[in-house]
Structures are given as C-alpha cells and as structure tokens.
Design an enzyme around this catalytic site. Structure first.
Site, PDB file in Angstrom:
ATOM      1  N   MET A  60       0.790  -1.224   0.000  1.00  0.00           N
ATOM      2  CA  MET A  60       0.000   0.000   0.000  1.00  0.00           C
ATOM      3  C   MET A  60       0.823   1.276   0.000  1.00  0.00           C
ATOM      4  O   MET A  60       0.265   2.366  -0.103  1.00  0.00           O
ATOM      5  CB  MET A  60      -0.935   0.007   1.207  1.00  0.00           C
ATOM      6  N   TYR A  61       2.125   1.204   0.135  1.00  0.00           N
ATOM      7  CA  TYR A  61       2.932   2.415   0.110  1.00  0.00           C
ATOM      8  C   TYR A  61       2.918   3.009  -1.290  1.00  0.00           C
ATOM      9  O   TYR A  61       3.305   2.358  -2.262  1.00  0.00           O
ATOM     10  CB  TYR A  61       4.361   2.133   0.541  1.00  0.00           C
ATOM     11  N   SER A  62       2.465   4.248  -1.390  1.00  0.00           N
ATOM     12  CA  SER A  62       2.274   4.908  -2.687  1.00  0.00           C
ATOM     13  C   SER A  62       1.417   4.060  -3.612  1.00  0.00           C
ATOM     14  O   SER A  62       1.616   4.034  -4.823  1.00  0.00           O
ATOM     15  CB  SER A  62       3.613   5.216  -3.361  1.00  0.00           C
TER      16      SER A  62
END
Length: 340
Positions: free
Chosen positions: A61-63
């Site tokens: 889910m990071y970026s």
C-alpha cells in the site's frame, strides 16, 4: 555493519532495516507531499547498501504500489538478489471492494502475486501481514501463508502490530498444524511509545521472535527539538494520531535525547536509535529522506549508551493508551490513515 539471525530462522539481516514508505511516486497515494520520486530515492538505496544494510522493508500500500516498483528497480540496479533481504506486507485494501484486502486466502495470494510483479522478483524474503484481520479465521490465514511459503513465493513470514494474545494464537495455530510460523514482529516501539514492553516484547523474547520496530524515531519527533516541525509532521495524518498523549512527558524525553546528543557530540537520531540497540532490538526500521539520515543511524550501532544514559532517557515516560494496534475489517480502513 553487524548481521544477526532474524528470530529463530537462519536468515541473516543487518542490525538496521531501511524502511521504504518514503520512496515511490508523488502522484500516487496519500502521502505525496513528502514521498520521494525514483530518482530522488536512488541515492538513499545506494548509500544504505554501501553502509552494509541488506534489509529493506516496504508494503503493497505504500504509494499504492509504487514503492514496491521503485524499490524493486533500484535494488536491481545496485545489488545482487541473493545478497539482500526484501520484506513486504499485505492486509490493507488496494481498492474499496470485497476481497481487495485482508488476510483471507484469496486476498493473500492475490497480494503476493501482485507484489512480486511490482517488485520484479520471483520471491520475497519476508512476507508480513500488516494487521490482524477480524473477518478471517486465523486458521485460514496461517494455512494460506504456509502455502505461499511452500509455493516458493516467500521464504519466511512475519506479522505487524496486533495484540500479544493474537500473535500468540497465530503462532500456536501454526505450530499445532505443522504450518510455517512467524519469525518476526514489526511493531510500534520507540522512546515515546513503550507500551509493547508490557506483553508483546516479552512474548517475542520468550519465543525467540525477531523484533523490527516501525517508527523508531517516533515519526521524527525524537530526531529534532520539540517545537520544530517538518512537512511530513504537518501532513502525515496517521502520524498525528500516534503522539497526542502525555505530551509534557514526551517533551521531557525529547529534551533528554537532545541533552545526551549534545554531550556525546552526535545527532539526536543517533541517540534515539542507540536506545534500540541498548534494548536488544533486532533491527529498527529507519527512514531516510535527507543527507545524513543513514549516517546517523549507522553511528547508533557503535554509540554504546551507558545504563545511566538509558535511565535518563526512560525516566520521564508515562503510560499511554495503546495506539497503532487497531484491527478491523479492511473495508473500514481509511486510505488516508495508512502507515508503515
């Protein structure tokens, strides 16, 4: 750089892990105000490798997936795959639709396959569940993780913030069924938040589980004077929810960090991370977005805080209500509050 086994496994990791939430695409995800682009991220990946760091942590889910893409490409530029340890995570929703998040068998297999595509890798070294999923039986989750390991998609599995009883239950379910067990716990530990010392850290110590804390510098609050702020501190929605309790005690801790840093002639970050070293943490997950961040972290490895200095840092602490361990159905999570 010192290397240690991660938990009960034979996996060798550096005593520092580079967290990669800050690397990705400024146009994707909720934290575009402070995330670095691929070109901006490249020097930090290279510097980490040159410093001997072989352990890198990201999440799907990071970026919104861009972190995995960037990290995968940059690591391929500068390192051999067999010499690095790559960790990623799943659970948080990648779309607001059924089965697009959580720890069900369907979701975890989709998540690992998607992560491998973004990373450009055949496997990850450590596949972690980002949170506990109240909507999925833990038996289903642990068997799915076991099958992911047996399929060669991940070498080991780990977990992130949850209640100690949940972690113990997951481990026992795996043990009883002959499934793969977690070798690591990525939880919220720093000088401003020590509630994990009550149950989770003793549990990990008793079971030999590796501890790789997120936010070891308390979202940077331990690396600067109390009244200083940064773009991230002003725009990080999740970070703002973490340190709202016992602010006077927290201020005293930050001031103690600053005093010891001045006495030692090192940075505040070095002192705050030196506390983790003194407490025997396996590998705190550091962030690096500015010159000097990695050097300050590496310096903490040899700082050698005395018992008196550790006591000075810990003395002002006051108990807090737990934060960062919230577990709920993935569909109820707000994408504006995702964290590392």
């Amino acid at each position: 750089m010192e290397y240690v086994n991660l938990g009960p496994s034979g996996l060798k990791v550096s005593r520092l892990c580079l967290g990669c939430m800050s690397y990705g695409d400024t146009t994707r995800g909720w934290h575009g105000d402070w995330v670095l682009s691929e070109d901006e991220s490249r020097p930090f990946i290279r510097e980490a490798l040159e410093a001997g760091i072989n352990f890198f942590d990201t999440a799907n889910m990071y970026s919104l997936g861009a972190s995995e893409e960037v990290v995968g490409r940059l690591l391929a530029e500068h390192a051999r795959r067999d010499e690095i340890v790559l960790a990623t995570k799943a659970f948080l929703p990648w779309r607001q639709a059924p089965n697009t998040g959580g720890n069900s068998r369907k979701s975890l297999f989709q998540a690992i396959d998607d992560s491998l595509v973004r990373l450009g890798m055949d496997y990850v070294d450590l596949f972690q569940i980002h949170r506990w999923d109240e909507t999925t039986p833990i038996e289903e989750t642990m068997e799915a993780l076991h099958d992911i390991v047996k399929a060669g998609k991940a070498r080991y599995i780990g977990a992130s913030s949850m209640w100690a009883w949940q972690f113990a239950k997951a481990q026992e379910v795996a043990r009883a069924n002959g499934w793969t067990r977690f070798i690591s716990m990525q939880n919220h530990v720093n000088l401003l938040y020590r509630e994990e010392e009550r149950e989770m850290l003793p549990l990990c110590a008793d079971q030999g589980v590796g501890v790789i804390p997120w936010s070891p510098l308390a979202r940077g609050k331990l690396a600067r004077a109390w009244d200083e702020s940064t773009l991230r501190s002003e725009t990080d929605g999740f970070g703002k929810t973490l340190y709202r309790q016992q602010e006077e005690a927290d201020r005293a801790i930050v001031e103690a960090v600053g005093a010891i840093a001045s006495e030692r002639g090192v940075s505040r970050a070095t002192v705050a991370l030196g506390w983790h070293v003194a407490k025997g943490v396996t590998a705190p997950i550091i962030g690096a977005t500015k010159d000097g961040h990695i050097a300050a972290a590496v310096a903490a490895m040899d700082l050698g805080l005395s018992e008196e200095e550790v006591a000075r840092l810990e003395e002002p602490y006051l108990p807090k209500a737990p934060v960062g361990v919230e577990t709920t159905a993935p569909r109820n999570w707000s994408l504006s509050l995702l964290e590392g």
